[in-house]
Design a protein around this motif. Structure first.
Motif, mmCIF file in Angstrom:
data_model
loop_
_atom_site.group_PDB
_atom_site.id
_atom_site.type_symbol
_atom_site.label_atom_id
_atom_site.label_comp_id
_atom_site.label_asym_id
_atom_site.label_seq_id
_atom_site.Cartn_x
_atom_site.Cartn_y
_atom_site.Cartn_z
ATOM 1 N N LEU A 25 -34.438 13.019 -22.588
ATOM 2 C CA LEU A 25 -34.830 13.756 -23.792
ATOM 3 C C LEU A 25 -35.828 12.967 -24.637
ATOM 4 C CD1 LEU A 25 -31.372 15.251 -24.852
ATOM 5 C CD2 LEU A 25 -33.300 16.466 -23.805
ATOM 6 N N LEU A 26 -35.582 11.669 -24.792
ATOM 7 C CA LEU A 26 -36.480 10.852 -25.603
ATOM 8 C C LEU A 26 -37.832 10.668 -24.927
ATOM 9 C CD1 LEU A 26 -34.043 8.111 -26.994
ATOM 10 C CD2 LEU A 26 -34.788 10.240 -28.079
ATOM 11 N N VAL A 27 -37.823 10.521 -23.607
ATOM 12 C CA VAL A 27 -39.091 10.426 -22.872
ATOM 13 C C VAL A 27 -39.867 11.731 -23.003
ATOM 14 C CG1 VAL A 27 -40.086 10.300 -20.557
ATOM 15 C CG2 VAL A 27 -38.354 8.641 -21.249
ATOM 16 N N HIS A 40 -45.799 17.862 -18.523
ATOM 17 C CA HIS A 40 -44.423 17.350 -18.424
ATOM 18 C C HIS A 40 -44.241 16.413 -17.233
ATOM 19 C CE1 HIS A 40 -43.526 20.093 -21.597
ATOM 20 N NE2 HIS A 40 -43.530 21.184 -20.848
ATOM 21 N N THR A 41 -45.308 15.699 -16.868
ATOM 22 C CA THR A 41 -45.234 14.805 -15.711
ATOM 23 C C THR A 41 -44.188 13.724 -15.908
ATOM 24 O OG1 THR A 41 -47.572 15.185 -15.219
ATOM 25 C CG2 THR A 41 -46.547 13.230 -14.255
ATOM 26 N N HIS A 42 -44.208 13.077 -17.077
ATOM 27 C CA HIS A 42 -43.250 12.009 -17.338
ATOM 28 C C HIS A 42 -41.815 12.528 -17.355
ATOM 29 C CE1 HIS A 42 -47.044 10.238 -18.819
ATOM 30 N NE2 HIS A 42 -46.480 9.073 -18.561
ATOM 31 N N LEU A 43 -41.626 13.718 -17.883
ATOM 32 C CA LEU A 43 -40.285 14.308 -17.924
ATOM 33 C C LEU A 43 -39.727 14.485 -16.526
ATOM 34 C CD1 LEU A 43 -37.911 15.870 -19.207
ATOM 35 C CD2 LEU A 43 -39.358 17.922 -19.126
ATOM 36 N N TRP A 44 -40.497 15.125 -15.643
ATOM 37 C CA TRP A 44 -39.988 15.388 -14.297
ATOM 38 C C TRP A 44 -39.807 14.097 -13.495
ATOM 39 C CZ3 TRP A 44 -37.700 19.645 -14.197
ATOM 40 C CH2 TRP A 44 -38.206 20.770 -14.850
ATOM 41 N N ARG A 45 -40.666 13.141 -13.734
ATOM 42 C CA ARG A 45 -40.486 11.856 -13.062
ATOM 43 C C ARG A 45 -39.215 11.162 -13.529
ATOM 44 N NH1 ARG A 45 -46.576 9.156 -13.151
ATOM 45 N NH2 ARG A 45 -47.477 10.464 -11.486
ATOM 46 N N THR A 263 -41.693 3.674 -23.279
ATOM 47 C CA THR A 263 -41.173 2.596 -22.427
ATOM 48 C C THR A 263 -40.480 1.530 -23.283
ATOM 49 O OG1 THR A 263 -43.375 1.571 -22.466
ATOM 50 C CG2 THR A 263 -42.849 2.975 -20.591
ATOM 51 N N ASP A 264 -41.219 0.501 -23.672
ATOM 52 C CA ASP A 264 -40.603 -0.624 -24.387
ATOM 53 C C ASP A 264 -40.090 -0.254 -25.775
ATOM 54 O OD1 ASP A 264 -41.348 -2.046 -22.173
ATOM 55 O OD2 ASP A 264 -43.112 -2.962 -23.099
ATOM 56 N N PHE A 265 -40.709 0.766 -26.414
ATOM 57 C CA PHE A 265 -40.334 1.124 -27.784
ATOM 58 C C PHE A 265 -39.643 2.482 -27.862
ATOM 59 C CE2 PHE A 265 -43.509 -2.141 -28.466
ATOM 60 C CZ PHE A 265 -42.965 -2.879 -29.514
ATOM 61 N N ILE A 266 -38.913 2.846 -26.824
ATOM 62 C CA ILE A 266 -38.211 4.135 -26.805
ATOM 63 C C ILE A 266 -37.157 4.217 -27.899
ATOM 64 C CG2 ILE A 266 -36.390 3.414 -25.204
ATOM 65 C CD1 ILE A 266 -38.222 6.758 -24.998
#
Length: 376
Positions: A25-27, A40-45, A263-266
């Protein structure tokens, strides 16, 4: 399938799955404005990474002690070879660190594989002596340091200071858990401090690493440069208040004011959109896994099992502490993902594999009578 589910420890499985859901969800929220918008590439990955990791966790949960011991050397060798390959033309440089391996259809970070591999390798070495034989444990210290030194040295050549600190902290903690005499630990700690001072004096650190360490003391000294990330992270996480602005409604997150926020700052996304309450839930879920891991280590039937569980707990605790410390201004910004939450297949799969190994160790001490505590 029922037999497979029966070996799962739900006090690890449920919080780990919950953290993966929170991470997805946060990504999704933090990448929705990234080009190309709407893909939504990052979501599905991230969903695929989490699914693969959960499947691996389930498989490892059913492994016995002998399987873990058998997988240890190949995993360690594969991890070291991967770290060495990163320094070849196959390596990819991201944010000043040559940490990624590009195989065409697959791009991953070998240093993430090195973390569980190092834990299994050190447990096999340091757990070889039965409880109480301190002399044999001290004599195994040079071999353990040599085993840890190979991946640690390769990681420093990338250079990846964050992963190097995690590997070093994990190694030191496992040496302590193994019952190594205090004098040997003191000499080792003194040598490490001396090596760090020498590296600083000889200017062995990269310029951007030195700058990050210096700015940690005063981010306002360079607000538009090296201190920008730290300042924006604090502003973002503090803007959420108690209950947050709502998922997908963070102004700072939507405007992408914090670099590498997926990534690092999620954790800044959690602070702004879910507020103090949501950020605290993430900490509680992480702590529940660590606490369960400590209980498994305390109840372990053998030194090997205790070292595996203890090493994994120290690895995950160190990584989570550094990541959250970066966001809160309590640690230098050295690029460490938040376990199970940050975007990235290598990190998610590695951490879920660690959860599966914890459950495997828990299954061993439940299956074995306590009279087997002398096994080595």
């Amino acid at each position: 399938m029922r037999d497979r589910l029966r070996v799962l420890d739900w006090r690890i499985c449920l919080p780990a799955t919950a953290l993966c859901v929170v991470g997805v969800l946060l990504v999704w929220s933090s990448t929705r404005a990234m080009p190309p918008e709407g893909s939504h590439t990052h979501l599905w990955r991230q969903i695929a990474y989490s699914g693969a990791g959960l499947a691996l966790m389930t498989i490892l949960a059913g492994a016995d002690r002998w399987s873990l011991r058998a997988w240890g050397p190949p995993a360690y060798l594969t991890g070291c070879l991967g770290l060495a390959a990163v320094l070849s033309p196959l390596g990819v440089t991201v944010n000043g660190s040559r940490s990624w391996l590009n195989l065409g259809v697959l791009q991953f970070q070998p240093s993430e594989l090195a973390k569980p591999a190092l834990v299994l390798a050190l447990a096999a070495l340091l757990g070889a002596a039965p409880d109480g034989e301190r002399r044999r444990r001290a004599s195994g210290l040079p071999a353990a340091l040599a085993v840890a030194g190979v991946p640690l040295g390769l990681v420093m050549l990338q250079p990846d200071l964050g992963t190097a600190l995690i590997l070093a902290a994990t190694t030191l903690s496992m040496i302590v858990i193994a019952g190594t005499p205090g004098r040997s630990i003191g000499l080792l700690a003194g040598g490490a401090l001396g090596a760090a001072a020498l590296a600083w004096w000889l200017d062995l650190l990269k310029p951007h690493q030195v700058q990050r360490l210096l700015v940690f003391a005063d981010p306002a000294a360079d607000p538009q440069g090296a201190g920008y990330n730290a300042i924006q992270a604090l502003e973002t996480i503090g803007s959420g208040g108690l209950l947050g602005r709502g998922l997908f409604h963070g102004d700072q997150t939507g405007g992408r004011f914090v670099p590498e926020q997926h990534t690092d700052f999620i954790y800044t996304v959690a602070g702004e959109e879910l507020g103090f309450a949501g950020a605290a839930v993430v900490l509680v879920l992480l702590w529940s896994i660590l606490w369960r891991g400590l209980r498994i280590a305390a109840q372990a039937a053998t030194p090997y099992d205790r070292l595996v569980a203890g090493g994994i707990v120290c690895w995950l605790a160190t990584q989570a502490t550094i990541n959250i410390g970066m966001v809160l201004g309590l640690a230098p910004i050295i690029g460490v993902p938040l376990p199970l939450v940050s975007y990235g297949g290598s990190s998610v799969v590695s951490c879920l594999a660690a959860a599966g190994i914890l459950m495997s160790v828990r299954g061993e001490h439940r299956a074995a009578p306590r009279t087997h505590v002398i096994w080595s």
